[in-house]
Design an enzyme around this catalytic site. Sequence first.
Site, PDB file in Angstrom:
ATOM      1  N   LYS A 162     -35.929 -20.525 -31.025  1.00  0.00           N
ATOM      2  CA  LYS A 162     -36.147 -21.535 -32.072  1.00  0.00           C
ATOM      3  C   LYS A 162     -36.045 -20.972 -33.489  1.00  0.00           C
ATOM      4  CE  LYS A 162     -39.357 -24.235 -29.262  1.00  0.00           C
ATOM      5  NZ  LYS A 162     -40.774 -24.520 -29.074  1.00  0.00           N
ATOM      6  N   GLU A 197     -49.559 -34.294 -36.370  1.00  0.00           N
ATOM      7  CA  GLU A 197     -49.404 -32.859 -36.642  1.00  0.00           C
ATOM      8  C   GLU A 197     -49.322 -32.616 -38.148  1.00  0.00           C
ATOM      9  OE1 GLU A 197     -47.174 -31.698 -32.445  1.00  0.00           O
ATOM     10  OE2 GLU A 197     -45.957 -32.044 -34.215  1.00  0.00           O
TER      11      GLU A 197
END
Length: 217
Positions: free
Chosen positions: A120, A102
């Site tokens: 989040k 990533e």
Amino acid sequence: MLDELKKSVARSALEYVPKNSIIGIGSGSTIKFFIEALSTISKHVKGVVSSSYTSEKRLKYFNIPIIDLNTLDSLDIYIDSADRVNFSMEMIKGGGGALTREKIIASVAKKFICIIDKSKYVSKFDNFPVPIEVIPMALQSVSREITKLGGIPQYRKNFITDNSNYIIDIYNLHTNNTISLEEKINNIPGIVSVGLFCKRKADVLLVSYMNGVKIIS
Ligand code: 5RP
């Protein structure tokens, strides 16, 4: 409930997919929903650079072409989720263990679109564990160095990354100076990458709430 929020933010990210483009994507449950959403406009994309075998499998299921990053000079868009995002758009990633790939794709992309549900989005990272990908022979030496930094290393049991390495989740890190912490951890021999995405942070953040998706940039 959380799944519905993940689905809606995944769908809203479609607006950021340029026609005839190649995009990068991350891994995890939010991205699973994004791939499904992407399949509805897959004729409009040339292909996708994937950050994990799991995402690759899902892309194949929907017949979305997978592109090797090595064949590209650049990438316009990277779409991924995160485990935590603070108010400066810095992220903790790697809950799914795909942090290294990533980070590679994010570093190449001109724009990082981060898609998360409201749970989040936080003012501070607090004690959320920061994952690191570690070369197997360095498990003990890396753990000792992490302890010196004040962290509490916890080996992620029964987990091997797509690069055949281990994951250590670090608890108790003081994340006041995030960029310097990212650099310090990155420099420990044996660590492939750290799940702090603070130097290369999100450019656009989509956060889903019960009453819609908020865009922050
Ligand atoms: C994987 C990641 C994911 O983006 C992160 O763990 C969030 O996952 P999910 O969408 O399942 O909540 O960094 O390495």
